[in-house]
Each structure stands twice: as structure tokens, then as C-alpha cells.
Design a protein around this motif. Structure first.
Motif, PDB file in Angstrom:
ATOM      1  N   PHE A 211       0.873  -1.637  -0.183  1.00 29.07           N
ATOM      2  CA  PHE A 211       0.177   0.285   0.376  1.00 29.07           C
ATOM      3  C   PHE A 211       1.266   1.111  -0.192  1.00 29.07           C
ATOM      4  N   ASP A 212       0.304   2.240  -0.391  1.00 27.97           N
ATOM      5  CA  ASP A 212       1.028   3.464  -0.641  1.00 27.97           C
ATOM      6  C   ASP A 212       1.177   4.105   0.831  1.00 27.97           C
ATOM      7  N   LEU A 213       0.295   3.632   1.751  1.00 26.60           N
ATOM      8  CA  LEU A 213      -0.320   4.288   2.890  1.00 26.60           C
ATOM      9  C   LEU A 213       1.199   3.837   4.242  1.00 26.60           C
ATOM     10  N   PHE A 214       1.600   2.426   3.227  1.00 26.52           N
ATOM     11  CA  PHE A 214       2.679   2.348   4.458  1.00 26.52           C
ATOM     12  C   PHE A 214       3.667   1.401   3.366  1.00 26.52           C
ATOM     13  N   PRO A 215       5.040   1.881   2.294  1.00 29.66           N
ATOM     14  CA  PRO A 215       5.815   2.356   1.560  1.00 29.66           C
ATOM     15  C   PRO A 215       6.262   1.283   1.897  1.00 29.66           C
ATOM     16  N   ASP A 216       6.451   1.089   2.634  1.00 29.30           N
ATOM     17  CA  ASP A 216       8.282  -0.148   3.191  1.00 29.30           C
ATOM     18  C   ASP A 216       7.310  -1.381   3.797  1.00 29.30           C
ATOM     19  N   ARG A 217       6.082  -1.421   4.039  1.00 28.29           N
ATOM     20  CA  ARG A 217       5.898  -2.774   4.013  1.00 28.29           C
ATOM     21  C   ARG A 217       5.389  -3.998   3.407  1.00 28.29           C
ATOM     22  N   LYS A 218       5.670  -4.852   3.382  1.00 25.05           N
ATOM     23  CA  LYS A 218       4.629  -6.101   2.380  1.00 25.05           C
ATOM     24  C   LYS A 218       3.804  -6.883   3.054  1.00 25.05           C
ATOM     25  N   PHE A 219       2.388  -7.055   2.788  1.00 26.25           N
ATOM     26  CA  PHE A 219       1.374  -7.992   3.517  1.00 26.25           C
ATOM     27  C   PHE A 219       1.318  -8.980   3.055  1.00 26.25           C
ATOM     28  N   PRO A 220       1.611  -9.954   3.731  1.00 23.57           N
ATOM     29  CA  PRO A 220       1.484 -11.636   3.368  1.00 23.57           C
ATOM     30  C   PRO A 220      -0.018 -11.807   2.818  1.00 23.57           C
ATOM     31  N   LEU A 221      -0.594 -12.264   1.826  1.00 25.26           N
ATOM     32  CA  LEU A 221      -2.164 -12.520   2.130  1.00 25.26           C
ATOM     33  C   LEU A 221      -2.515 -14.617   1.678  1.00 25.26           C
ATOM     34  N   GLU A 222      -3.168 -14.950   1.839  1.00 28.49           N
ATOM     35  CA  GLU A 222      -3.536 -16.424   1.317  1.00 28.49           C
ATOM     36  C   GLU A 222      -4.808 -16.434   0.878  1.00 28.49           C
ATOM     37  N   LEU A 240      -8.163 -13.076  -1.984  1.00 29.15           N
ATOM     38  CA  LEU A 240      -7.012 -13.082  -1.386  1.00 29.15           C
ATOM     39  C   LEU A 240      -7.839 -12.845   0.038  1.00 29.15           C
ATOM     40  N   ARG A 241      -7.260 -12.731   1.522  1.00 32.19           N
ATOM     41  CA  ARG A 241      -7.040 -12.763   2.679  1.00 32.19           C
ATOM     42  C   ARG A 241      -6.031 -12.392   3.021  1.00 32.19           C
ATOM     43  N   MET A 242      -6.009 -10.770   3.855  1.00 27.88           N
ATOM     44  CA  MET A 242      -4.990 -10.820   4.492  1.00 27.88           C
ATOM     45  C   MET A 242      -5.247 -10.935   5.750  1.00 27.88           C
ATOM     46  N   LYS A 243      -3.849 -11.530   6.587  1.00 26.40           N
ATOM     47  CA  LYS A 243      -3.149 -12.089   7.211  1.00 26.40           C
ATOM     48  C   LYS A 243      -3.039 -10.944   8.406  1.00 26.40           C
ATOM     49  N   ASP A 244      -2.436  -9.937   8.177  1.00 26.73           N
ATOM     50  CA  ASP A 244      -2.268  -9.285   9.426  1.00 26.73           C
ATOM     51  C   ASP A 244      -2.804  -7.962   8.990  1.00 26.73           C
ATOM     52  N   GLY A 245      -3.777  -7.373   8.246  1.00 28.88           N
ATOM     53  CA  GLY A 245      -4.398  -6.035   7.948  1.00 28.88           C
ATOM     54  C   GLY A 245      -5.163  -5.339   8.798  1.00 28.88           C
ATOM     55  N   ASN A 246      -5.722  -5.303   9.456  1.00 27.50           N
ATOM     56  CA  ASN A 246      -6.533  -5.167  10.854  1.00 27.50           C
ATOM     57  C   ASN A 246      -5.867  -4.857  11.609  1.00 27.50           C
ATOM     58  N   GLU A 247      -4.626  -4.960  11.755  1.00 29.66           N
ATOM     59  CA  GLU A 247      -3.737  -4.486  12.566  1.00 29.66           C
ATOM     60  C   GLU A 247      -3.575  -3.022  12.447  1.00 29.66           C
ATOM     61  N   THR A 248      -3.607  -2.841  11.289  1.00 26.68           N
ATOM     62  CA  THR A 248      -2.768  -1.773  11.106  1.00 26.68           C
ATOM     63  C   THR A 248      -3.812  -0.413  10.121  1.00 26.68           C
ATOM     64  N   GLY A 249      -4.867  -0.624  10.077  1.00 27.60           N
ATOM     65  CA  GLY A 249      -5.812  -0.145  10.423  1.00 27.60           C
ATOM     66  C   GLY A 249      -6.512   0.166   8.408  1.00 27.60           C
ATOM     67  N   ILE A 250      -6.175  -1.169   8.023  1.00 26.46           N
ATOM     68  CA  ILE A 250      -6.248  -1.140   6.367  1.00 26.46           C
ATOM     69  C   ILE A 250      -7.967  -1.265   6.193  1.00 26.46           C
ATOM     70  N   THR A 251      -8.828  -1.112   5.857  1.00 24.20           N
ATOM     71  CA  THR A 251     -10.350  -1.025   5.583  1.00 24.20           C
ATOM     72  C   THR A 251     -10.681  -1.003   3.777  1.00 24.20           C
TER      73      THR A 251
END
Length: 353
Positions: A211-222, A240-251
Motif C-alpha cells: 500500500f502507498d500508505l505503508f511504503p516499507d511493508r509487505k502484507f502476506p496474503l492467503e 485473497l485474505r489478509m493475515k494481519d491487515g486489520n491491525e494496521t488500519g487497512i479498511t
């Protein structure tokens, strides 16, 4: 005095020793390392996507009538079983009262006929009619109770009110959406892939998004699912389902870029950069990087093919996922202690080092 001189000498020796260690550390040869991979695993697929709620539900009354009260607004968080809206119950209360009175009368008649039948004072036909009549009115009474209960609308899941379609005072029909709720569970990502990439779905390995909002992060998906039918644009929907997106304000509703790492098969050759190989006495070698010791090991390999994209194919001598030196091979020797460069840093623009 002699003790004082000994202490000074010891301190000087310590400084010399520290300086020697610092010099030794700073003299380590920097090298770039990479991973030996199968041919298919050397590239990613990438697609733009959009985050979606895992559940998106339109909630409606099962009966018709005017809305008496709305209890939620857009953006409100609701719990499963929480009341959302109330329909005017008067018509259904009247219906239930009438059905209850009818039920009591038919029940009384059925009990009387049953008693007569047991005494042999009425026919089996009259008994069957009374019994069936009681069953029918019982079903009608239960339906009236359910209809009255259905004048209250409850949230079927935990989530957030996405939109509110009606207000108090409006008359709605059964099945007309009153509100839409998206679930508060794990956020999902939706992309559409081409037909050519759909044919490679069995080689899809891991997934991640950025995400442009988190330029230095990769969010794993299943992977959740891949639709088997193409849409009107001949694209295949992938969820695809995000594994840890809810903890970072991704909506839901955010744009993202999804990357699919391809996995190689045993039949495909190992691919490494051509800068990783070197010749010594007419034989081809690579350096294996030992992460624990920080040293390199010279190993002979069999070069199968030089490609035009800066990679070469190795048929023997390397295993998949082994770490090799990819740049700096002519500056080091077997068993030497080296320091691996980080893959990419903010000062290493484009990974050119």
C-alpha cells in the motif's frame, strides 16, 4: 609507581587490540547475495487490487410494513444480535390476537371430538378432521408469532453499517434491503487476472500486497478462491485474505498492488545471475554464502545455458533456495569471511550495489 606503569601499559594494549578489531571488521569484503531459484520462481505477477470486506450483507425485513424506528447510522459498529430497526407491529399484533382466539376455539373443539372418539360416540372421519384442523391452526399461530417477531431487525454478524437505505416512516416490502453491513473480520483483497495467467494458477506460490500508505511493508496474503468462469472482459476474479491487515488500519475500499510469487517445479533448471559464476582452470564455480559463519564456500557447478536476461541456467551443483554470492565474486576467495549487503535500502536506490 611500577603498578601505575603496568596499568597504563595494559590500557594501551587494550586500545591497540580494539583498534585492531575495528580495523579487521572494517576490512571485511562486502558482497551481494541472492537465492538460487527455479526458473518459474524468478518472476512475479502483479495486479492492482482493492480491499474488500470478508462479509458484505444486505439486511432486510421478512415482513412488509412501515418502519417505526431506525437504531443505527452509517459507520456505526454493531454486534451480532443487536437490534437495527423496528417495524410498526400493530397489524401483526392484531393478526396474532385473532389467530390465538381461533386456535383456542379449534383446540377446544378438537379435544371434545377426541374424547367422543375414545368413547366410541363419533366417527373416525370426524376425529381426523378435528386433528388435521388443529394441526393447521397450530401452524398458522406459529406463523403469526414469527411475523410479529420479524418486525424487529437484528444484525446477523459483527461489523459496520456501510449504508442505510431507508428511514423511519417509510413503508418497505419484505426482502427490501434496509442496511448493508460489512464484517469486521479479516480484510480481503480482490484482483482480476488474465486468461494466460489463469492457466498458470497451479504454479502460484505465495502472495503479498503493498500500500502507498505503508511504503516499507509487505502484507502476506492467503488464497481464498479463484473463480472458474471469466467475466465479460475475459478476466478471472481472485479473492485473497489478509493475515494481519486489520491491525494496521487497512479498511475495505483501499487500493493496493498484489504480487504473486511463482513456484518452480523440479523439472525446471536452477536460475542464478550470470554475475554469480566465475571460471577457474576451465571450470565453472559459484560461492555459497554461509549465513551463520559469514564465510563463503567455493563450489563447482555445471553451466547449462546462458540466457539473454542476465541469468544463467545451472543443471548441477546447486539446490533451490541456497544462498549464493551474486556480486563481488572476483574479490573474495574460498573460506573468506565476508559481509552481505542488505538487499535494498533507502540509499541503495534500485538495488544497484
Amino acid at each position: 609507581m611500577e603498578t601505575k606503569h603496568l596499568l597504563i601499559a595494559a590500557a594501551m594494549l587494550g586500545l591497540i587490540s580494539c583498534g585492531s578489531n575495528e580495523k579487521k571488521e572494517s576490512s571485511l569484503q562486502y558482497v551481494k547475495v541472492g537465492t538460487a531459484q527455479r526458473a518459474e520462481a524468478q518472476y512475479n505477477l502483479s495486479y492492482p487490487g482493492r480491499t474488500k470486506p470478508s462479509e458484505d450483507i444486505n439486511v432486510s425485513f421478512r415482513v412488509s410494513g412501515p418502519i417505526l424506528k431506525m437504531y443505527v447510522n452509517e459507520g456505526d459498529h454493531v454486534r451480532k444480535g443487536q437490534i437495527i430497526a423496528q417495524m410498526d407491529p400493530r397489524d401483526y399484533e392484531t393478526q396474532l390476537s385473532a389467530t390465538t382466539a381461533e386456535y383456542e376455539q379449534i383446540k377446544s373443539d378438537a379435544e371434545r371430538i377426541e374424547a367422543l372418539y375414545k368413547e366410541g360416540n363419533t366417527t373416525a372421519s370426524n376425529y381426523d378432521k378435528a386433528r388435521y384442523g388443529l394441526e393447521q391452526i397450530t401452524a398458522k399461530l406459529n406463523n403469526s408469532k414469527h411475523q410479529l417477531a420479524d418486525t424487529k431487525l437484528y444484525a446477523p454478524i459483527d461489523g459496520y453499517i456501510e449504508s442505510r437505505m431507508h428511514d423511519a416512516g417509510e413503508t418497505v416490502g419484505a426482502g427490501m434491503p434496509i442496511v448493508s453491513i460489512f464484517g469486521s473480520g479479516a480484510t480481503e483483497v480482490e484482483i482480476n487476472i488474465t486468461a494466460s495467467d489463469y492457466t498458470k494458477k497451479d504454479k502460484f506460490g505465495s502472495f503479498y500486497c503493498t500500500f502507498d500508505l505503508f511504503p516499507d511493508r509487505k502484507f502476506p496474503l492467503e488464497l481464498v478462491r479463484i473463480n472458474q468462469d471469466a467475466n465479460a472482459n475475459q478476466l478471472y476474479n481472485v479473492r485473497l485474505r489478509m493475515k494481519d491487515g486489520n491491525e494496521t488500519g487497512i479498511t475495505p475500499g483501499m487500493t493496493t498492488m498484489v504480487y504473486i510469487n511463482m513456484k518452480g517445479s523440479e523439472s525446471e533448471p536452477i536460475i542464478i545471475p550470470t554475475t554469480a559464476v566465475f571460471n577457474d582452470n576451465d571450470q565453472t564455480f559459484v560461492y555459497i554464502y554461509k549465513d551463520k559463519s559469514g564465510t563463503v564456500e567455493k563450489r563447482a557447478v555445471t553451466l547449462k545455458h546462458l540466457r539473454t536476461d542476465g541469468y544463467c541456467e545451472i543443471s548441477n551443483g546447486l539446490k533451490e533456495n541456497e544462498t549464493i554470492v551474486t556480486a563481488g565474486v572476483h574479490e573474495i576467495e574460498n573460506g573468506q569471511k565476508v559481509k552481505a549487503l542488505p538487499s535494498i535500502s533507502k540509499t541503495n536506490v534500485g538495488g544497484l550495489l
